[in-house]
Structures are given as structure tokens and as C-alpha cells.
Design a protein around this motif. Structure first.
Motif, PDB file in Angstrom:
ATOM      1  N   GLU A 144       0.842  -1.201   0.000  1.00 11.39           N
ATOM      2  CA  GLU A 144       0.000   0.000   0.000  1.00 11.39           C
ATOM      3  C   GLU A 144       0.880   1.255   0.000  1.00 11.39           C
ATOM      4  O   GLU A 144       0.644   2.200  -0.722  1.00 11.39           O
ATOM      5  CB  GLU A 144      -0.901  -0.026   1.238  1.00 11.39           C
ATOM      6  CG  GLU A 144      -1.965   1.047   1.279  1.00 11.39           C
ATOM      7  CD  GLU A 144      -2.981   0.916   0.165  1.00 11.39           C
ATOM      8  OE1 GLU A 144      -3.463   1.935  -0.305  1.00 11.39           O
ATOM      9  OE2 GLU A 144      -3.251  -0.246  -0.261  1.00 11.39           O
ATOM     10  N   ALA A 145       1.947   1.199   0.839  1.00 10.42           N
ATOM     11  CA  ALA A 145       2.806   2.373   0.989  1.00 10.42           C
ATOM     12  C   ALA A 145       3.569   2.686  -0.284  1.00 10.42           C
ATOM     13  O   ALA A 145       3.981   3.814  -0.503  1.00 10.42           O
ATOM     14  CB  ALA A 145       3.776   2.154   2.137  1.00 10.42           C
ATOM     15  N   ALA A 146       3.799   1.689  -1.124  1.00 13.03           N
ATOM     16  CA  ALA A 146       4.640   1.900  -2.296  1.00 13.03           C
ATOM     17  C   ALA A 146       3.845   2.200  -3.550  1.00 13.03           C
ATOM     18  O   ALA A 146       4.377   2.224  -4.641  1.00 13.03           O
ATOM     19  CB  ALA A 146       5.517   0.672  -2.512  1.00 13.03           C
ATOM     20  N   LEU A 147       2.541   2.425  -3.407  1.00 19.37           N
ATOM     21  CA  LEU A 147       1.705   2.688  -4.578  1.00 19.37           C
ATOM     22  C   LEU A 147       2.095   3.959  -5.308  1.00 19.37           C
ATOM     23  O   LEU A 147       2.000   4.053  -6.518  1.00 19.37           O
ATOM     24  CB  LEU A 147       0.250   2.835  -4.140  1.00 19.37           C
ATOM     25  CG  LEU A 147      -0.593   1.583  -4.177  1.00 19.37           C
ATOM     26  CD1 LEU A 147      -1.979   1.908  -3.657  1.00 19.37           C
ATOM     27  CD2 LEU A 147      -0.662   1.032  -5.573  1.00 19.37           C
ATOM     28  N   HIS A 148       2.454   4.956  -4.533  1.00 22.29           N
ATOM     29  CA  HIS A 148       2.750   6.269  -5.088  1.00 22.29           C
ATOM     30  C   HIS A 148       4.114   6.725  -4.586  1.00 22.29           C
ATOM     31  O   HIS A 148       4.621   6.207  -3.592  1.00 22.29           O
ATOM     32  CB  HIS A 148       1.694   7.286  -4.628  1.00 22.29           C
ATOM     33  CG  HIS A 148       0.320   7.006  -5.153  1.00 22.29           C
ATOM     34  ND1 HIS A 148       0.012   7.012  -6.492  1.00 22.29           N
ATOM     35  CD2 HIS A 148      -0.832   6.711  -4.511  1.00 22.29           C
ATOM     36  CE1 HIS A 148      -1.273   6.749  -6.652  1.00 22.29           C
ATOM     37  NE2 HIS A 148      -1.807   6.548  -5.472  1.00 22.29           N
ATOM     38  N   PRO A 149       4.695   7.732  -5.241  1.00 20.88           N
ATOM     39  CA  PRO A 149       5.972   8.246  -4.748  1.00 20.88           C
ATOM     40  C   PRO A 149       5.861   8.727  -3.304  1.00 20.88           C
ATOM     41  O   PRO A 149       4.796   9.160  -2.871  1.00 20.88           O
ATOM     42  CB  PRO A 149       6.277   9.417  -5.690  1.00 20.88           C
ATOM     43  CG  PRO A 149       5.155   9.529  -6.642  1.00 20.88           C
ATOM     44  CD  PRO A 149       4.193   8.423  -6.417  1.00 20.88           C
ATOM     45  N   SER A 150       6.971   8.654  -2.586  1.00 20.72           N
ATOM     46  CA  SER A 150       6.906   8.941  -1.153  1.00 20.72           C
ATOM     47  C   SER A 150       6.580  10.407  -0.878  1.00 20.72           C
ATOM     48  O   SER A 150       6.085  10.729   0.193  1.00 20.72           O
ATOM     49  CB  SER A 150       8.215   8.541  -0.475  1.00 20.72           C
ATOM     50  OG  SER A 150       9.258   9.325  -0.989  1.00 20.72           O
ATOM     51  N   TYR A 151       6.828  11.297  -1.844  1.00 22.70           N
ATOM     52  CA  TYR A 151       6.535  12.702  -1.537  1.00 22.70           C
ATOM     53  C   TYR A 151       5.029  12.964  -1.445  1.00 22.70           C
ATOM     54  O   TYR A 151       4.601  13.969  -0.901  1.00 22.70           O
ATOM     55  CB  TYR A 151       7.223  13.651  -2.535  1.00 22.70           C
ATOM     56  CG  TYR A 151       6.476  13.928  -3.814  1.00 22.70           C
ATOM     57  CD1 TYR A 151       6.637  13.116  -4.927  1.00 22.70           C
ATOM     58  CD2 TYR A 151       5.620  15.012  -3.921  1.00 22.70           C
ATOM     59  CE1 TYR A 151       5.956  13.385  -6.109  1.00 22.70           C
ATOM     60  CE2 TYR A 151       4.941  15.289  -5.100  1.00 22.70           C
ATOM     61  CZ  TYR A 151       5.118  14.465  -6.194  1.00 22.70           C
ATOM     62  OH  TYR A 151       4.436  14.736  -7.360  1.00 22.70           O
ATOM     63  N   PHE A 152       4.197  12.043  -1.945  1.00 18.30           N
ATOM     64  CA  PHE A 152       2.748  12.172  -1.730  1.00 18.30           C
ATOM     65  C   PHE A 152       2.423  12.049  -0.241  1.00 18.30           C
ATOM     66  O   PHE A 152       1.509  12.676   0.264  1.00 18.30           O
ATOM     67  CB  PHE A 152       1.986  11.053  -2.442  1.00 18.30           C
ATOM     68  CG  PHE A 152       1.833  11.222  -3.926  1.00 18.30           C
ATOM     69  CD1 PHE A 152       2.596  12.134  -4.631  1.00 18.30           C
ATOM     70  CD2 PHE A 152       0.910  10.443  -4.621  1.00 18.30           C
ATOM     71  CE1 PHE A 152       2.453  12.263  -6.004  1.00 18.30           C
ATOM     72  CE2 PHE A 152       0.758  10.578  -5.981  1.00 18.30           C
ATOM     73  CZ  PHE A 152       1.534  11.485  -6.676  1.00 18.30           C
ATOM     74  N   ARG A 153       3.183  11.188   0.445  1.00 16.80           N
ATOM     75  CA  ARG A 153       2.889  10.896   1.854  1.00 16.80           C
ATOM     76  C   ARG A 153       3.685  11.780   2.797  1.00 16.80           C
ATOM     77  O   ARG A 153       3.386  11.825   3.989  1.00 16.80           O
ATOM     78  CB  ARG A 153       3.220   9.431   2.182  1.00 16.80           C
ATOM     79  CG  ARG A 153       2.451   8.400   1.412  1.00 16.80           C
ATOM     80  CD  ARG A 153       2.757   6.998   1.919  1.00 16.80           C
ATOM     81  NE  ARG A 153       4.157   6.627   1.818  1.00 16.80           N
ATOM     82  CZ  ARG A 153       4.771   6.286   0.690  1.00 16.80           C
ATOM     83  NH1 ARG A 153       4.088   6.273  -0.451  1.00 16.80           N
ATOM     84  NH2 ARG A 153       6.052   5.952   0.681  1.00 16.80           N
ATOM     85  N   ALA A 154       4.719  12.435   2.273  1.00 12.64           N
ATOM     86  CA  ALA A 154       5.586  13.222   3.153  1.00 12.64           C
ATOM     87  C   ALA A 154       4.747  14.242   3.907  1.00 12.64           C
ATOM     88  O   ALA A 154       3.974  14.992   3.308  1.00 12.64           O
ATOM     89  CB  ALA A 154       6.665  13.919   2.334  1.00 12.64           C
ATOM     90  N   SER A 155       4.883  14.242   5.230  1.00 15.85           N
ATOM     91  CA  SER A 155       4.067  15.188   6.005  1.00 15.85           C
ATOM     92  C   SER A 155       4.587  16.602   5.783  1.00 15.85           C
ATOM     93  O   SER A 155       3.859  17.575   5.943  1.00 15.85           O
ATOM     94  CB  SER A 155       4.096  14.829   7.488  1.00 15.85           C
ATOM     95  OG  SER A 155       5.426  14.842   7.938  1.00 15.85           O
ATOM     96  N   TYR A 156       5.867  16.724   5.398  1.00 14.22           N
ATOM     97  CA  TYR A 156       6.392  18.064   5.171  1.00 14.22           C
ATOM     98  C   TYR A 156       6.441  18.362   3.674  1.00 14.22           C
ATOM     99  O   TYR A 156       7.229  17.757   2.922  1.00 14.22           O
ATOM    100  CB  TYR A 156       7.783  18.254   5.796  1.00 14.22           C
ATOM    101  CG  TYR A 156       8.079  19.722   5.899  1.00 14.22           C
ATOM    102  CD1 TYR A 156       7.603  20.474   6.960  1.00 14.22           C
ATOM    103  CD2 TYR A 156       8.754  20.386   4.878  1.00 14.22           C
ATOM    104  CE1 TYR A 156       7.794  21.837   7.020  1.00 14.22           C
ATOM    105  CE2 TYR A 156       8.956  21.749   4.933  1.00 14.22           C
ATOM    106  CZ  TYR A 156       8.472  22.468   6.004  1.00 14.22           C
ATOM    107  OH  TYR A 156       8.651  23.820   6.045  1.00 14.22           O
ATOM    108  N   PHE A 157       5.598  19.257   3.248  1.00  7.68           N
ATOM    109  CA  PHE A 157       5.554  19.666   1.843  1.00  7.68           C
ATOM    110  C   PHE A 157       5.220  21.146   1.802  1.00  7.68           C
ATOM    111  O   PHE A 157       4.249  21.587   2.419  1.00  7.68           O
ATOM    112  CB  PHE A 157       4.482  18.866   1.081  1.00  7.68           C
ATOM    113  CG  PHE A 157       4.276  19.347  -0.332  1.00  7.68           C
ATOM    114  CD1 PHE A 157       5.055  18.849  -1.374  1.00  7.68           C
ATOM    115  CD2 PHE A 157       3.314  20.317  -0.624  1.00  7.68           C
ATOM    116  CE1 PHE A 157       4.872  19.313  -2.674  1.00  7.68           C
ATOM    117  CE2 PHE A 157       3.132  20.780  -1.926  1.00  7.68           C
ATOM    118  CZ  PHE A 157       3.921  20.264  -2.950  1.00  7.68           C
TER     119      PHE A 157
END
Ligand SMILES: Nc1ncnc2c1ncn2[C@@H]1O[C@H](COP(=O)(O)OP(=O)(O)OP(=O)(O)O)[C@@H](O)[C@H]1O
Ligand SMILES: [Mg+2]
Length: 394
Positions: A144-157
Motif C-alpha cells: 500500500e505504501a509503495a503505490l505512489h511516490p513517497s513525496y505524496f505521503r511526506a508530512s512536510y511539503f
């Protein structure tokens, strides 16, 4: 970290592959495609945040496209790009008009292809590949975690547009955006409220900490970095009771010599314009992504170089920064950061965008060595000083 962005048929680009590093400068003439690179990354994140990239597997597993449910959401909090006819490259390549945005992280590629819908602002995804391994053995199967690039999930953006807050009497006090999500707003409009709430947070020991600040606390650190633009400045951010707004004020000098506090409208333009940049860099977190347009705007040359030093410090702290600039002082600030060992040469990238005679964009990438020297200076790449001097001395 995002290692590469590949754009196909998106706005200014028929096809371009843009390598990215911990700190990447995008330089080049006006209207040459620099902001487009950031817009592509923001567009993907915006689409995901809105839930319109929820299940990219569905199209693969069922072979069915469900129009209107998943797609690239062109207008939202981060970017407002219009409709399909605005974003499809006018001289698109391929047999059918389609836009593909692909993000490489490590050895994985995350690729999103959308169909052309001229009047729509949600471009339906027609093909979303499972994260694919660009080098090594086949992907063992995405979690599930690897579906999208990690910057989608990064809390800091953070994404700060060129058009930011200007000096004003008050700024918004929005708990959900500034405090809940820690987002400064694309114009930096939540930076003052963020600073008010997090004033007493500590800036971690390391490259971001300003050596001459009164304390490690965020407010003092912001003041110290702003002091690089205007020596002796200090700031206060306070709520305006009975309203959903906050006030920013500046003071100058130490406690004994301090003048009375001044409102932003009476202290010039540059300090307030730079504040969101300073706050974004100082609160950068490892694994986070910061997109900055023109940090040099309204700053004197030395301040521009210092802002580049701050961006390099945020990258050295572990965040990824992509910075659009027209300033050779920003470029030189990055070169200095490499020479001083804050960043390794391979951590600092610079791209020069140049429109070609046709409808394309050429991207040239001079390399920085450990002394901060560049291996090439293409024509038009920060050569105006020399060009003008030659004429003056002629
Ligand atoms: N659909 C499209 N097809 C082809 N080119 C497009 C399309 N949409 C925008 N462009 C081109 O993209 C360019 C603008 O790109 P962008 O906004 O990234 O410029 P920039 O390099 O950031 O400029 P500045 O330095 O002024 O901020 C313009 O040349 C514009 O003509
Ligand atoms: Mg731009």
C-alpha cells in the motif's frame, strides 16, 4: 527523494527528463518551462490529496477505465492550470493526445498517463503503471505504501509561488491548514500564523541553526536569518483578538536601542516577502519536499546569496528543495555551499532551460565540482554581467 521527473506532452514540454537532487536550481529565460516542472509535481500531489489517484491498480487489474473517478485534478489548492487544452503540449507527440508524468524515486518509477479532455479540469487516467523497477529485478509486488511516490505521503511539503504575501495589517489564522497540516500556503499566507503557533519550537542542532541567533527557538532563528537581510531585525506574531487573523510586527535593534514595533507596511517589502521562504527552510524535515519560486524576489544581492545558503542548509538537513531562480547570487550561494562542504557536488544540481527555435525546450545541466566551479557556461546562462561589461569597456 525524487531522482527524476519525466514530462511528456505537458505544457511547455513535448518530452523532458529532469534529474533532481537534494537541491536543484531551475534557471533560464522567462517562459522557458521552469515553473512547469514544479507544477507537474504539485499537480500529482494535488490529485492524490483530493483522492483522485486513489486506486491506480484498478485499471491494470480489471482492464476497465472508469471515467470521472480517477485523474489529474488540474485546479486545486496547489495549482490552477485550467482545462485539458491548456495543459496538453500544443505539438504533442504520439498517435493520441495523452499526458504522462513519471516520477523516479530510487530504482522505482511511478508513471501516470491521462487522456486529453479539452474542456475538463479532471483528466481521466488511462494508464497507471504499477511502480516499476527501472534497474534491478522485478518489483516483488507493491505494498500500500509503495503505490505512489513517497513525496505524496511526506508530512512536510511546501510550495511557495513567485506571487507571495505582501506587507499587510493582518494575515489569516486558519488552524486546519497552518497548524493541522503545517502548510504555509502557496502564497505563504499562513506563515505568520504558523510562526505564532510554533514560535517556541526548537530548530534542530545542525546546518539550519543560525550561529548568532539568541536561542534555538524558531522565532529567534527566523529573526537571525532575517537579520541576514536586515541586520538587527526581530519579529513578533500575535493573534488579533476577536478575529480569525494574526498580526506581524518588526522591531529593530537590541533591547536598549530598540525602536518601537513597526507594522509590515512600514518596513519595506523584502522582509515580509522573504518570511515564508525563511520559515519553510527553517522548518524543513528530512524526507520533506520544498518547491520555491524566486526566493530572490525583492532582496538585495547579499540577501539573495544568504537565502541560497539557507536553502542549502535545508537540503543538508535532509529535505529536498527545487528552486526556480533568475539570480546569479542564488546560484553562487549554492556553489559556495558546495565549496564550504555543506553539500556534496552531486547533491547540488543546476539546470538551464532554453527554448529552442521549434516549440521545444532544451535543458542543459552544468555540473558543479567540489570547489563550486561549473564545467560549462552555455550562452545565456548568467552571462549578462560579462555581456554588459564588454559593451561598457568597448
Ligand atoms: N499547452 C502548452 N503547449 C505548449 N507550450 C505551453 C503550453 N502551456 C504553456 N506553455 C508554454 O510554457 C511556457 C511557460 O512555462 P513556465 O510558466 O514554466 O515558465 P517559467 O520558465 O517558469 O517562466 P518565468 O521565468 O517567467 O517564471 C511558455 O513559453 C508557454 O508558452
Ligand atoms: Mg516561473
Amino acid at each position: 527523494m525524487i531522482d527524476r521527473l519525466t514530462l511528456t506532452n505537458f505544457k511547455a514540454f513535448q518530452h523532458a527528463e529532469i534529474p533532481l537532487g537534494p537541491l536543484t536550481l531551475l534557471t533560464g529565460l522567462n517562459s522557458s518551462g521552469k515553473s512547469t516542472v514544479m507544477q507537474a509535481l504539485a499537480l500529482l500531489r494535488q490529485s492524490n490529496m483530493a483522492g483522485s489517484l486513489t486506486n491506480p491498480w484498478r485499471f491494470i487489474e480489471n482492464g476497465i477505465h472508469i471515467p470521472g473517478m480517477d485523474g489529474l485534478l488540474l485546479n486545486g489548492e496547489l495549482v490552477g492550470l485550467g482545462t485539458g487544452q491548456d495543459v496538453l503540449h500544443e505539438d504533442f507527440s504520439g498517435s493520441a493526445p495523452m499526458i504522462t508524468l513519471a516520477v523516479d524515486e530510487g530504482s522505482y518509477r511511478y508513471s501516470y498517463t491521462a487522456a486529453y479532455a479539452p474542456e475538463q479540469n479532471l483528466l481521466p487516467l488511462v494508464e497507471t503503471q504499477l511502480p516499476s523497477d527501472t534497474e534491478g529485478p522485478a518489483h516483488p509486488g507493491p505494498t500500500e505504501a509503495a503505490l505512489h511516490p513517497s513525496y505524496f505521503r511526506a508530512s512536510y511539503f511546501q510550495y511557495l509561488h513567485a506571487d507571495r504575501i505582501t506587507p499587510a495589517e493582518r494575515y489569516p489564522r486558519d488552524h486546519q491548514v497552518a497548524i493541522g497540516r503545517g502548510f504555509l500556503g502557496v502564497r505563504g499566507e499562513h506563515a505568520v500564523n504558523y510562526l505564532r503557533h510554533h514560535a517556541r519550537d526548537e530548530v534542530p542542532d545542525g546546518p539550519l541553526r543560525h550561529a548568532r541567533a539568541k536561542s534555538p527557538l524558531l522565532l529567534d532563528q527566523v529573526a537571525a536569518w532575517m537579520g541576514e537581510l536586515c541586520p538587527g531585525v526581530n519579529l513578533e506574531a500575535a493573534p488579533i483578538e476577536g478575529t480569525d487573523t494574526v498580526r506581524l510586527s518588526y522591531g529593530f535593534g537590541d533591547a536598549l536601542t530598540a525602536t518601537r514595533r513597526r507594522r509590515p507596511t512600514n518596513v519595506g517589502f523584502g522582509l515580509t516577502y522573504a518570511l515564508p521562504i525563511v520559515v519553510a527552510c527553517l522548518t524543513a524535515q528530512p524526507g520533506g519536499l520544498i518547491l520555491l519560486e524566486n526566493p530572490e524576489a525583492h532582496l538585495h544581492p547579499q540577501g539573495q546569496t544568504r537565502m541560497a545558503g539557507l536553502a542549502a542548509a535545508a537540503a543538508a538537513h535532509g529535505a529536498q528543495l527545487i528552486v526556480e531562480t533568475h539570480s546569479d547570487h542564488v546560484l553562487n550561494g549554492m556553489r559556495l555551499a558546495v565549496k564550504q562542504g555543506l553539500l556534496a557536488p552531486e547533491q547540488a544540481l543546476v539546470h538551464f532551460f532554453r527554448s529552442t527555435d521549434g516549440s521545444g525546450v532544451e535543458v542543459i545541466t552544468p555540473h558543479i565540482d567540489e570547489d563550486g566551479q561549473l564545467d560549462q557556461w552555455p550562452m545565456g546562462f548568467f552571462d549578462e554581467l560579462e555581456n554588459t561589461l564588454v559593451q561598457l569597456l568597448d
